[in-house]
Design a protein around this motif. Sequence first.
Motif, short mmCIF file in Angstrom:
data_model
loop_
_atom_site.label_atom_id
_atom_site.label_comp_id
_atom_site.label_asym_id
_atom_site.label_seq_id
_atom_site.Cartn_x
_atom_site.Cartn_y
_atom_site.Cartn_z
N LEU A 220 0.93 -1.21 -0.05
CA LEU A 220 0.06 -0.13 0.06
C LEU A 220 0.78 1.16 -0.02
CD1 LEU A 220 -2.70 -1.15 2.71
CD2 LEU A 220 -2.76 -0.96 0.06
N ALA A 221 1.90 1.18 0.56
CA ALA A 221 3.18 2.27 0.49
C ALA A 221 3.68 2.67 -0.79
CB ALA A 221 4.05 1.96 1.55
N GLN A 222 3.35 1.74 -1.75
CA GLN A 222 4.22 1.88 -3.08
C GLN A 222 3.59 2.91 -3.81
OE1 GLN A 222 7.07 0.11 -3.70
NE2 GLN A 222 6.96 -0.79 -1.69
N PRO A 223 4.23 3.67 -4.53
CA PRO A 223 3.44 4.59 -5.71
C PRO A 223 2.60 3.92 -6.71
CG PRO A 223 5.94 4.49 -6.16
CD PRO A 223 5.55 3.61 -4.90
N LEU A 224 1.69 4.50 -6.95
CA LEU A 224 0.57 3.94 -8.00
C LEU A 224 1.35 4.17 -9.38
CD1 LEU A 224 -2.81 5.46 -7.03
CD2 LEU A 224 -2.14 3.01 -6.75
N ARG A 225 1.02 3.07 -10.15
CA ARG A 225 1.55 3.03 -11.39
C ARG A 225 0.68 2.96 -12.49
NH1 ARG A 225 5.66 -1.56 -11.04
NH2 ARG A 225 3.92 -2.30 -9.58
N PRO A 226 0.62 3.43 -13.52
CA PRO A 226 -0.52 3.07 -14.59
C PRO A 226 -0.45 2.00 -14.94
CG PRO A 226 1.31 4.43 -15.62
CD PRO A 226 1.51 4.39 -14.00
N PRO A 227 -1.73 1.20 -15.41
CA PRO A 227 -1.58 -0.20 -15.89
C PRO A 227 -0.82 -0.48 -17.34
CG PRO A 227 -3.78 0.58 -16.16
CD PRO A 227 -3.05 1.65 -15.45
N SER A 228 -0.72 -1.55 -17.44
CA SER A 228 0.02 -1.56 -18.66
C SER A 228 -0.79 -1.49 -19.95
CB SER A 228 0.58 -2.94 -18.65
OG SER A 228 -0.25 -4.06 -18.90
N LEU A 229 -0.49 -1.47 -21.09
CA LEU A 229 -1.38 -1.28 -22.31
C LEU A 229 -2.31 -2.46 -22.52
CD1 LEU A 229 -1.87 0.71 -24.51
CD2 LEU A 229 -0.16 -0.59 -25.95
N GLY A 230 -1.62 -3.54 -22.35
CA GLY A 230 -2.57 -4.88 -22.23
C GLY A 230 -3.63 -4.70 -21.36
N ARG A 231 -3.37 -4.51 -19.96
CA ARG A 231 -4.52 -4.33 -18.97
C ARG A 231 -5.43 -3.32 -19.18
NH1 ARG A 231 -4.55 -7.16 -14.31
NH2 ARG A 231 -2.27 -7.92 -14.66
N ALA A 232 -4.99 -1.96 -19.80
CA ALA A 232 -5.86 -1.00 -19.94
C ALA A 232 -6.78 -1.43 -21.12
CB ALA A 232 -5.20 0.18 -20.38
N ALA A 233 -6.36 -2.16 -22.00
CA ALA A 233 -7.18 -2.62 -23.09
C ALA A 233 -8.18 -3.74 -22.49
CB ALA A 233 -6.45 -3.23 -24.14
N LEU A 234 -7.72 -4.49 -21.53
CA LEU A 234 -8.76 -5.39 -20.87
C LEU A 234 -9.66 -4.89 -20.20
CD1 LEU A 234 -9.36 -8.34 -20.32
CD2 LEU A 234 -7.75 -8.14 -18.19
N TYR A 235 -9.20 -3.72 -19.53
CA TYR A 235 -10.39 -3.13 -18.83
C TYR A 235 -11.28 -2.45 -19.53
CZ TYR A 235 -7.83 -3.89 -14.39
OH TYR A 235 -7.06 -4.42 -13.13
N VAL A 236 -10.83 -1.81 -20.79
CA VAL A 236 -11.91 -1.14 -21.50
C VAL A 236 -12.91 -2.26 -22.17
CG1 VAL A 236 -11.89 0.00 -24.01
CG2 VAL A 236 -10.55 0.75 -22.07
N GLY A 237 -12.18 -3.35 -22.62
CA GLY A 237 -12.98 -4.40 -23.10
C GLY A 237 -14.02 -4.70 -22.22
N LEU A 238 -13.66 -4.90 -20.83
CA LEU A 238 -14.87 -5.35 -20.01
C LEU A 238 -15.88 -4.17 -19.54
CD1 LEU A 238 -12.23 -7.06 -17.20
CD2 LEU A 238 -13.90 -8.36 -18.60
N PHE A 239 -15.36 -3.10 -19.55
CA PHE A 239 -16.17 -1.95 -19.59
C PHE A 239 -17.20 -1.98 -20.78
CE2 PHE A 239 -17.67 2.47 -20.40
CZ PHE A 239 -17.85 2.88 -19.00
N VAL A 240 -16.65 -2.17 -22.04
CA VAL A 240 -17.84 -2.30 -23.21
C VAL A 240 -18.65 -3.62 -23.11
CG1 VAL A 240 -17.95 -2.72 -25.55
CG2 VAL A 240 -16.32 -1.10 -24.59
N LEU A 241 -18.26 -4.60 -22.33
CA LEU A 241 -18.98 -5.98 -22.18
C LEU A 241 -19.93 -5.57 -21.04
CD1 LEU A 241 -19.46 -8.73 -23.38
CD2 LEU A 241 -17.74 -9.49 -21.49
N GLY A 242 -19.49 -4.77 -20.00
CA GLY A 242 -20.49 -4.67 -18.88
C GLY A 242 -21.69 -3.56 -19.61
N ALA A 243 -21.44 -2.75 -20.65
CA ALA A 243 -22.43 -1.97 -21.05
C ALA A 243 -23.43 -2.83 -21.99
CB ALA A 243 -21.65 -0.77 -21.74
N VAL A 244 -22.89 -3.70 -22.58
CA VAL A 244 -23.71 -4.62 -23.58
C VAL A 244 -24.59 -5.62 -22.68
CG1 VAL A 244 -23.76 -6.72 -25.14
CG2 VAL A 244 -21.99 -4.62 -25.39
#
Length: 140
Positions: A12-36
Motif C-alpha cells: 500500500l505504500a508503493q506509488p501507483l503506476r498506470p496499468p500496462s497497455l494490455g491491462r488497460a485494453a482489457l479493462y476497456v473491453g470489460l467496460f464495453v462488455l458490461g455496457a452490453v
Amino acid sequence: MSGRTPPTTSALAQPLRPPSLGRAALYVGLFVLGAVIGVAGALLQPAWFPGGLLLALAAEAGLCLGAGRAVGRRGGAVAPAAGWALAVVLLTTSRPEGDFVFAAGIGSYLFLLGGIAVAVMCATLARVRQPDGDAARLRK
C-alpha cells in the motif's frame, strides 16, 4: 551494521503506476462488455418479468465476478460494473419524442437497485492480489 535486512515496505505504500497497455485494453473491453450486458438486461427484464429479471441480474453477477476472478484484481470486477451502470443510467432518460426503455414499475426498480447491489457485492468479493507472500494472510 548488524547484518539485518532492511524492512520491506507495504504494498500500500508503493506509488501507483498506470496499468500496462494490455491491462488497460482489457479493462476497456470489460467496460464495453458490461455496457452490453446492461443494455441486454434492460431489454430482457420487462419481456419475461420474473425470469428475465433474474437472468439479467445473473448475467451481470457472472460477468463482474468472473472478470474479477480472471483478472485477479478488484479492477476486473469494477470495470464491467461501471459499464453496466453507465449504460443503464443512460437508458433511464426519456427522449423528446416520449420514448423510454424503463417503465415506472416494480420490475424496472428491481433491475436498477438489484443491479447496483450485485455490482457492489461483486466488486467487494473480488480477490485482491496479495503482496509477495502467503495467499491466505498478509505478512506482519
